[in-house]
Design an enzyme around this catalytic site. Structure first.
Site, mmCIF file in Angstrom:
data_model
loop_
_atom_site.group_PDB
_atom_site.id
_atom_site.type_symbol
_atom_site.label_atom_id
_atom_site.label_comp_id
_atom_site.label_asym_id
_atom_site.label_seq_id
_atom_site.Cartn_x
_atom_site.Cartn_y
_atom_site.Cartn_z
ATOM 1 N N THR A 50 19.246 38.014 40.516
ATOM 2 C CA THR A 50 20.646 38.007 40.072
ATOM 3 C C THR A 50 20.972 39.419 39.611
ATOM 4 O O THR A 50 20.368 39.906 38.651
ATOM 5 C CB THR A 50 20.847 37.029 38.902
ATOM 6 O OG1 THR A 50 20.394 35.745 39.311
ATOM 7 C CG2 THR A 50 22.305 36.951 38.500
ATOM 8 N N LYS A 79 27.198 33.502 42.221
ATOM 9 C CA LYS A 79 26.188 33.265 41.176
ATOM 10 C C LYS A 79 26.725 33.575 39.790
ATOM 11 O O LYS A 79 26.546 32.797 38.849
ATOM 12 C CB LYS A 79 24.966 34.144 41.486
ATOM 13 C CG LYS A 79 23.911 34.196 40.409
ATOM 14 C CD LYS A 79 23.157 32.905 40.295
ATOM 15 C CE LYS A 79 22.231 32.915 39.090
ATOM 16 N NZ LYS A 79 21.604 31.632 38.850
ATOM 17 N N LYS A 111 22.295 38.567 30.187
ATOM 18 C CA LYS A 111 22.480 39.500 31.302
ATOM 19 C C LYS A 111 23.557 38.984 32.267
ATOM 20 O O LYS A 111 24.465 39.708 32.652
ATOM 21 C CB LYS A 111 21.144 39.651 32.058
ATOM 22 C CG LYS A 111 21.249 40.496 33.318
ATOM 23 C CD LYS A 111 19.998 40.447 34.182
ATOM 24 C CE LYS A 111 20.183 39.546 35.364
ATOM 25 N NZ LYS A 111 19.107 39.585 36.351
HETATM 26 P P1 NAD Z 1 10.578 37.480 35.438
HETATM 27 O O1 NAD Z 1 10.755 38.585 34.464
HETATM 28 O O2 NAD Z 1 9.671 36.346 35.111
HETATM 29 O O3 NAD Z 1 10.079 38.097 36.855
HETATM 30 C C1 NAD Z 1 10.437 39.343 37.348
HETATM 31 C C2 NAD Z 1 9.164 39.986 37.909
HETATM 32 O O4 NAD Z 1 9.509 41.234 38.527
HETATM 33 C C3 NAD Z 1 8.132 40.307 36.822
HETATM 34 O O5 NAD Z 1 6.897 39.677 37.136
HETATM 35 C C4 NAD Z 1 8.025 41.829 36.853
HETATM 36 O O6 NAD Z 1 6.713 42.307 36.584
HETATM 37 C C5 NAD Z 1 8.430 42.123 38.282
HETATM 38 N N1 NAD Z 1 8.876 43.500 38.484
HETATM 39 C C6 NAD Z 1 9.696 44.241 37.685
HETATM 40 N N2 NAD Z 1 9.873 45.480 38.204
HETATM 41 C C7 NAD Z 1 9.158 45.498 39.365
HETATM 42 C C8 NAD Z 1 8.946 46.491 40.349
HETATM 43 N N3 NAD Z 1 9.498 47.703 40.262
HETATM 44 N N4 NAD Z 1 8.137 46.184 41.394
HETATM 45 C C9 NAD Z 1 7.560 44.946 41.494
HETATM 46 N N5 NAD Z 1 7.724 43.961 40.576
HETATM 47 C C10 NAD Z 1 8.514 44.256 39.530
HETATM 48 O O7 NAD Z 1 12.039 36.959 35.767
HETATM 49 P P2 NAD Z 1 12.451 35.585 36.522
HETATM 50 O O8 NAD Z 1 12.770 34.559 35.510
HETATM 51 O O9 NAD Z 1 11.463 35.314 37.602
HETATM 52 O O10 NAD Z 1 13.845 36.062 37.138
HETATM 53 C C11 NAD Z 1 13.893 36.869 38.310
HETATM 54 C C12 NAD Z 1 15.342 36.948 38.759
HETATM 55 O O11 NAD Z 1 15.820 35.625 39.033
HETATM 56 C C13 NAD Z 1 16.292 37.547 37.717
HETATM 57 O O12 NAD Z 1 17.224 38.365 38.376
HETATM 58 C C14 NAD Z 1 16.941 36.320 37.098
HETATM 59 O O13 NAD Z 1 18.232 36.602 36.576
HETATM 60 C C15 NAD Z 1 16.997 35.382 38.278
HETATM 61 N N6 NAD Z 1 17.022 33.948 37.950
HETATM 62 C C16 NAD Z 1 16.166 33.421 37.034
HETATM 63 C C17 NAD Z 1 16.215 32.050 36.773
HETATM 64 C C18 NAD Z 1 15.273 31.421 35.766
HETATM 65 O O14 NAD Z 1 15.473 30.236 35.448
HETATM 66 N N7 NAD Z 1 14.256 32.112 35.283
HETATM 67 C C19 NAD Z 1 17.130 31.231 37.433
HETATM 68 C C20 NAD Z 1 17.964 31.792 38.390
HETATM 69 C C21 NAD Z 1 17.895 33.159 38.650
#
Ligand code: NAD
Length: 296
Positions: free
Chosen positions: A93, A168, A243
């Protein structure tokens, strides 16, 4: 068998990658976080040492990253390294502007590109029932269909580049506002002497019903299992909701639309996060509000 590079194996990315594996794709992962990388390895994902190593020879690249700045930085690395004609799908997102910048980078390098943010949370990611909202031309969207279908149930083609992110952030503005509304109602019901079970039984079957109460009830021990039953461990962390509300306010300002409840919800989440909500699920607004009601 299609080779898929998966970059960003956090709370959402890992279960999504596991569903690709289950559907017979050859998945190569990369996460810059050591904990996420070892969890992915333990779950059976072949992990690479860099994003570039993961995307080399991949037919498809999926990214699931925290924000637009990181997305731009990762695309800067992977787009030049991707196989000619590969398909890139960003499921993070992010702001509409970063999504469009990522599309431009990919298309200028001759790659097919889709923005496909998701709804459904970690439960939907694990169950393979996510909703994907996609922005892409028809050819890229159709190319992405088999990959998205392996991770989700509903695929909506919302329009051209960036349209998925637009959908979204509108959805999550509704969610942020509705979660606060449900939590306020529970806090008020407490003070009016109504049991939380009665409040759930009525609202979840009346005109106040919505996802925030029916599916993700913020009151522990009431309704379906949710992060409230696990001490508000995320789930969907409050800073991520903050965010998303920031993204909807940014988008509203850029097109000159007034979203007063979106604005207020963003302010409430900012206070909650500043006052101990950093590691909490976004439904943790309930105990925070209830504690304030008790002080009053
Ligand atoms: P998270 O923080 O658990 O996962 C993100 C991952 O990206 C982490 O493991 C981090 O180490 C990795 N990362 C960061 N920088 C990086 C890089 N340069 N190279 C490689 N890996 C890197 O977050 P999440 O909950 O998995 O959310 C991910 C996305 O999905 C976000 O944009 C969030 O808004 C969206 N989202 C989350 C949910 C939810 O319920 N958690 C629901 C819908 C959408």
């Amino acid at each position: 068998m299609k080779r898929v590079a998966f970059i960003g194996l956090g709370n959402m990315g890992l279960p999504m990658a596991v569903n690709l594996l289950k559907n017979g794709f050859d998945v190569r992962g990369f996460d810059k976080g050591a904990t996420a990388a070892s969890a992915a390895l333990a779950a059976g994902v072949a992990m690479e040492r860099s994003a570039i190593a993961a995307v080399t020879d991949a037919d498809v690249v999926v990214t699931m990253l925290p924000n637009g700045a990181i997305l731009r930085q990762v695309y800067g690395e992977i787009v030049p390294a991707a196989k000619a004609g590969a398909l890139v799908i960003d499921c993070s997102t992010v702001d509409v502007e970063s999504a469009r910048a990522a599309h431009d980078m990919a298309r200028n390098a001759g790659l097919k590109s889709v923005d496909a943010p998701v709804s459904g949370g970690v439960g939907g990611a694990a169950a393979g029932t996510l909703t994907f909202m996609s922005g892409a031309d028809v050819e890229a969207f159709e190319a992405a269909r088999p990959i998205l279908s392996a991770m989700g149930k509903n695929l909506v083609h919302c329009g051209e580049a960036g349209a998925g992110q637009a959908a979204k952030i509108c959805n999550n503005m509704v969610l942020g506002i509705s979660m606060i509304a449900v939590c306020e109602a529970f806090a008020l019901a407490d003070k009016l002497g109504l049991s939380r079970q009665a409040m759930f039984d009525v609202v979840s079957t009346s005109s106040g019903q919505c996802w925030s109460i029916n599916t993700y009830c913020p009151a522990p021990g009431v309704g379906p299992k949710s992060p409230a039953d696990n001490e508000y461990k995320p789930g969907f962390a409050a800073p991520l909701m903050l965010k998303d509300l920031g993204l909807s306010q940014q988008a509203a300002a850029s097109v000159g639309v007034e979203t007063p409840l979106g604005q207020h919800a963003a302010e409430i989440y900012a206070r909650f996060v500043a006052q101990g909500g950093t590691d909490k699920d976004f439904s943790g607004i309930l105990p925070w509000l209830a504690a304030r009601a008790n002080e009053a």
